[in-house]
Design a protein around this motif. Structure first.
Motif, PDB file in Angstrom:
ATOM      1  N   GLN A   3     -39.381  51.228  11.175  1.00  0.00           N
ATOM      2  CA  GLN A   3     -38.711  50.013  11.628  1.00  0.00           C
ATOM      3  C   GLN A   3     -38.661  49.010  10.480  1.00  0.00           C
ATOM      4  OE1 GLN A   3     -37.087  49.344  14.341  1.00  0.00           O
ATOM      5  NE2 GLN A   3     -36.663  47.203  13.892  1.00  0.00           N
ATOM      6  N   PRO A   4     -37.443  48.635  10.022  1.00  0.00           N
ATOM      7  CA  PRO A   4     -37.342  47.706   8.893  1.00  0.00           C
ATOM      8  C   PRO A   4     -38.043  46.376   9.180  1.00  0.00           C
ATOM      9  CG  PRO A   4     -35.225  48.744   9.340  1.00  0.00           C
ATOM     10  CD  PRO A   4     -36.126  49.092  10.487  1.00  0.00           C
ATOM     11  N   GLU A   5     -38.732  45.878   8.174  1.00  0.00           N
ATOM     12  CA  GLU A   5     -39.434  44.588   8.272  1.00  0.00           C
ATOM     13  C   GLU A   5     -38.592  43.508   7.593  1.00  0.00           C
ATOM     14  OE1 GLU A   5     -43.305  42.344   6.233  1.00  0.00           O
ATOM     15  OE2 GLU A   5     -42.934  44.499   5.890  1.00  0.00           O
ATOM     16  N   GLU A   6     -38.265  42.464   8.320  1.00  0.00           N
ATOM     17  CA  GLU A   6     -37.449  41.402   7.737  1.00  0.00           C
ATOM     18  C   GLU A   6     -38.297  40.549   6.805  1.00  0.00           C
ATOM     19  OE1 GLU A   6     -33.804  38.717   9.166  1.00  0.00           O
ATOM     20  OE2 GLU A   6     -35.646  38.287  10.274  1.00  0.00           O
ATOM     21  N   LEU A   7     -37.821  40.395   5.567  1.00  0.00           N
ATOM     22  CA  LEU A   7     -38.509  39.573   4.570  1.00  0.00           C
ATOM     23  C   LEU A   7     -37.925  38.169   4.479  1.00  0.00           C
ATOM     24  CD1 LEU A   7     -38.747  42.163   1.631  1.00  0.00           C
ATOM     25  CD2 LEU A   7     -40.470  41.670   3.390  1.00  0.00           C
ATOM     26  N   GLY A   8     -36.659  38.032   4.829  1.00  0.00           N
ATOM     27  CA  GLY A   8     -36.002  36.739   4.718  1.00  0.00           C
ATOM     28  C   GLY A   8     -34.523  36.873   5.006  1.00  0.00           C
ATOM     29  N   CYS A   9     -33.758  35.872   4.592  1.00  0.00           N
ATOM     30  CA  CYS A   9     -32.321  35.876   4.853  1.00  0.00           C
ATOM     31  C   CYS A   9     -31.635  34.951   3.858  1.00  0.00           C
ATOM     32  CB  CYS A   9     -32.033  35.421   6.280  1.00  0.00           C
ATOM     33  SG  CYS A   9     -32.546  33.702   6.622  1.00  0.00           S
ATOM     34  N   PHE A  10     -30.305  35.066   3.789  1.00  0.00           N
ATOM     35  CA  PHE A  10     -29.517  34.120   3.011  1.00  0.00           C
ATOM     36  C   PHE A  10     -28.109  34.048   3.584  1.00  0.00           C
ATOM     37  CE2 PHE A  10     -29.133  38.166   0.651  1.00  0.00           C
ATOM     38  CZ  PHE A  10     -27.757  38.282   0.472  1.00  0.00           C
ATOM     39  N   SER A  11     -27.359  33.058   3.139  1.00  0.00           N
ATOM     40  CA  SER A  11     -26.011  32.825   3.656  1.00  0.00           C
ATOM     41  C   SER A  11     -25.017  32.694   2.517  1.00  0.00           C
ATOM     42  CB  SER A  11     -25.979  31.535   4.494  1.00  0.00           C
ATOM     43  OG  SER A  11     -26.861  31.602   5.594  1.00  0.00           O
ATOM     44  N   LYS A  48     -30.279  36.752  -6.512  1.00  0.00           N
ATOM     45  CA  LYS A  48     -30.556  35.314  -6.413  1.00  0.00           C
ATOM     46  C   LYS A  48     -31.632  35.053  -5.364  1.00  0.00           C
ATOM     47  CE  LYS A  48     -25.995  33.776  -7.993  1.00  0.00           C
ATOM     48  NZ  LYS A  48     -24.711  33.124  -7.627  1.00  0.00           N
ATOM     49  N   TRP A  49     -31.566  35.784  -4.253  1.00  0.00           N
ATOM     50  CA  TRP A  49     -32.596  35.607  -3.228  1.00  0.00           C
ATOM     51  C   TRP A  49     -33.957  36.026  -3.779  1.00  0.00           C
ATOM     52  CZ3 TRP A  49     -36.174  38.691  -0.835  1.00  0.00           C
ATOM     53  CH2 TRP A  49     -36.824  38.123   0.273  1.00  0.00           C
ATOM     54  N   ILE A  50     -34.008  37.162  -4.468  1.00  0.00           N
ATOM     55  CA  ILE A  50     -35.273  37.641  -5.038  1.00  0.00           C
ATOM     56  C   ILE A  50     -35.815  36.642  -6.049  1.00  0.00           C
ATOM     57  CG2 ILE A  50     -36.302  39.439  -6.485  1.00  0.00           C
ATOM     58  CD1 ILE A  50     -34.363  41.421  -5.163  1.00  0.00           C
ATOM     59  N   ASN A  51     -34.926  36.038  -6.828  1.00  0.00           N
ATOM     60  CA  ASN A  51     -35.344  35.050  -7.819  1.00  0.00           C
ATOM     61  C   ASN A  51     -36.086  33.882  -7.176  1.00  0.00           C
ATOM     62  OD1 ASN A  51     -35.029  35.621 -10.494  1.00  0.00           O
ATOM     63  ND2 ASN A  51     -33.086  34.558 -10.749  1.00  0.00           N
ATOM     64  N   ASN A  52     -35.719  33.570  -5.948  1.00  0.00           N
ATOM     65  CA  ASN A  52     -36.326  32.439  -5.253  1.00  0.00           C
ATOM     66  C   ASN A  52     -37.607  32.810  -4.513  1.00  0.00           C
ATOM     67  OD1 ASN A  52     -34.187  30.905  -6.118  1.00  0.00           O
ATOM     68  ND2 ASN A  52     -33.132  30.869  -4.146  1.00  0.00           N
ATOM     69  N   HIS A  53     -37.959  34.087  -4.536  1.00  0.00           N
ATOM     70  CA  HIS A  53     -39.121  34.562  -3.777  1.00  0.00           C
ATOM     71  C   HIS A  53     -40.004  35.429  -4.673  1.00  0.00           C
ATOM     72  CE1 HIS A  53     -37.380  33.053   0.014  1.00  0.00           C
ATOM     73  NE2 HIS A  53     -36.234  33.351  -0.576  1.00  0.00           N
ATOM     74  N   GLU A  54     -41.101  35.872  -4.144  1.00  0.00           N
ATOM     75  CA  GLU A  54     -42.081  36.597  -4.940  1.00  0.00           C
ATOM     76  C   GLU A  54     -41.827  38.096  -4.867  1.00  0.00           C
ATOM     77  OE1 GLU A  54     -44.388  35.510  -6.977  1.00  0.00           O
ATOM     78  OE2 GLU A  54     -43.847  33.422  -6.624  1.00  0.00           O
ATOM     79  N   LEU A  55     -41.068  38.617  -5.828  1.00  0.00           N
ATOM     80  CA  LEU A  55     -40.790  40.046  -5.839  1.00  0.00           C
ATOM     81  C   LEU A  55     -42.067  40.859  -5.995  1.00  0.00           C
ATOM     82  CD1 LEU A  55     -38.886  42.459  -5.896  1.00  0.00           C
ATOM     83  CD2 LEU A  55     -38.574  42.085  -8.335  1.00  0.00           C
ATOM     84  N   GLY A  56     -43.037  40.320  -6.722  1.00  0.00           N
ATOM     85  CA  GLY A  56     -44.281  41.049  -6.939  1.00  0.00           C
ATOM     86  C   GLY A  56     -44.977  41.414  -5.644  1.00  0.00           C
ATOM     87  N   ASN A  57     -44.796  40.590  -4.614  1.00  0.00           N
ATOM     88  CA  ASN A  57     -45.422  40.865  -3.329  1.00  0.00           C
ATOM     89  C   ASN A  57     -44.671  41.927  -2.531  1.00  0.00           C
ATOM     90  OD1 ASN A  57     -47.330  38.926  -3.902  1.00  0.00           O
ATOM     91  ND2 ASN A  57     -46.206  37.289  -2.871  1.00  0.00           N
ATOM     92  N   MET A  58     -43.461  42.273  -2.974  1.00  0.00           N
ATOM     93  CA  MET A  58     -42.663  43.237  -2.225  1.00  0.00           C
ATOM     94  C   MET A  58     -43.100  44.667  -2.501  1.00  0.00           C
ATOM     95  SD  MET A  58     -38.871  41.597  -2.600  1.00  0.00           S
ATOM     96  CE  MET A  58     -38.592  39.841  -2.342  1.00  0.00           C
TER      97      MET A  58
END
Length: 343
Positions: free
Chosen positions: A20-28, A81-91
């Motif tokens: 089941q995919p886990e939602e990490l965030g969203c963008f518009s 751009k979304w990844i740039n704003n968040h912590e990719l290392g935690n993914m």
């Protein structure tokens, strides 16, 4: 050049499927296709009281519709751009891409007539996948640019306008002008076999009603008569299932229309039920789709081994085996930008 065998029988064995995919965030994306790290384009599903008695004119308001440039290749820039704003290392993920590419790849064993091409770059231990236009896909876009075909492509956007509002307690506003530029995307993390993936996918609306609790819902339109055609189970159900299962959308609402673009009835499908609807003469199997993707991702890991954001391997498929070709550094297919790789 390395080759990957795409014969169906290689993938027809039990599989572990997709978690089941886990939602990490969203963008518009706004009307100018500009990125916003928020949920400003999220819409809510406003359920009609009677699914069997609706009248949605999908041609209404087409004149003046603001249309996106279908020939503009946005690559995976918005997701980066979304990844740039968040912590990719935690993914802690093996692959990063868009849902549309995974959808296309999963269908390959049963869609040998559909060409695909995508670029792969290994950067800091993660494989980035970016779909590239093919001659076939560009020809399809050109074909859709005919006046009637282009209008019909806009019918899906109008259908959404009849069923959605900006909040759960608001009413739809189908009299307003509409466009196909504004979109809302979910970013999810999922596992297929031993591979972890982070990818984005467009979502039509959020539903707060039903047995699923708050959940995403997908909208589709089709002709009444299409339900009885052999291609419905062979192609439509397969495509709907692959698209929805990848981002965990449990419900698909279909508007049944006539040739004039008038929807008179709605029908709901559960994503999990679609594979069982194909009947005894099974035209496609979920395990084959998942196993194909699982092995293709393993093939990428085996053949793309140099960690360099300026180096691209090109994977291509045109009816036979898939091929993987290493290109020269800084080729025309390079897609990771310095603003991303230098962060």
């Amino acid at each position: 050049m390395a080759r990957f065998n795409t014969e169906i029988r290689r993938f027809d064995y039990p599989n572990s499927g997709l978690n089941q995919p886990e939602e990490l965030g969203c963008f518009s994306l706004d009307i100018n296709r500009e990125f916003h790290d928020d949920n400003s384009q999220r819409k809510y599903f406003i359920k009609p009281s009677n699914y069997d008695d609706v009248r949605f004119d999908l041609t209404k308001g087409y004149e003046g519709m603001v249309k996106r440039d279908e020939f503009k290749d946005e690559q995976i820039d918005h997701l980066l751009k979304w990844i740039n704003n968040h912590e990719l290392g935690n993914m802690q993920t093996d692959f990063i891409c868009r849902r549309g590419l995974l959808n296309r790849l999963m269908r390959t064993p049963y869609a040998k007539e559909d060409d695909w091409k995508f670029a792969v770059t290994l950067h800091k231990g993660t494989y980035y996948l970016c779909e590239c236009p093919t001659d076939q896909s560009l020809a399809t876009i050109k074909q859709m640019m005919g006046e009637k075909d282009e209008e019909m492509c806009g019918w899906g956007c109008k259908f959404e306008q009849y069923l959605t509002a900006s909040s759960a307690d608001s009413d739809p506003t189908p009299d307003l002008q509409y466009n196909n530029c504004e979109n809302f995307y979910t970013v999810v993390k999922a596992t297929i076999g031993s591979h972890t993936l982070v990818y984005s996918g467009e979502v039509d609306a959020v539903s707060t009603d039903g047995n699923f609790g708050e959940h995403y819902v997908e909208f589709k339109t089709m002709k009444h008569s299409a339900l009885q055609r052999p291609g419905f189970k062979r192609y439509k159900l397969r495509n709907w299932w692959a698209q929805s299962v990848l981002v965990g959308v449990p419900e698909i609402v279909v508007g049944l229309r006539d040739d004039a673009g008038i929807v008179t009835k709605l029908q709901t499908y559960k994503t999990q039920d679609l594979p069982m609807m194909v009947g005894n003469n099974v035209p496609w199997k979920p395990n084959v789709c998942f196993n194909f993707l699982d092995q293709l991702l393993a093939f990428i890991k085996s053949n793309v081994t140099i960690d360099d954001p300026r180096l691209v391997h090109l994977l291509e498929f045109s009816g036979g085996d898939a091929t993987c070709t290493r290109l020269t550094r800084d080729s025309e297919y390079t897609f990771l930008h310095e603003w991303y790789t230098h962060n």
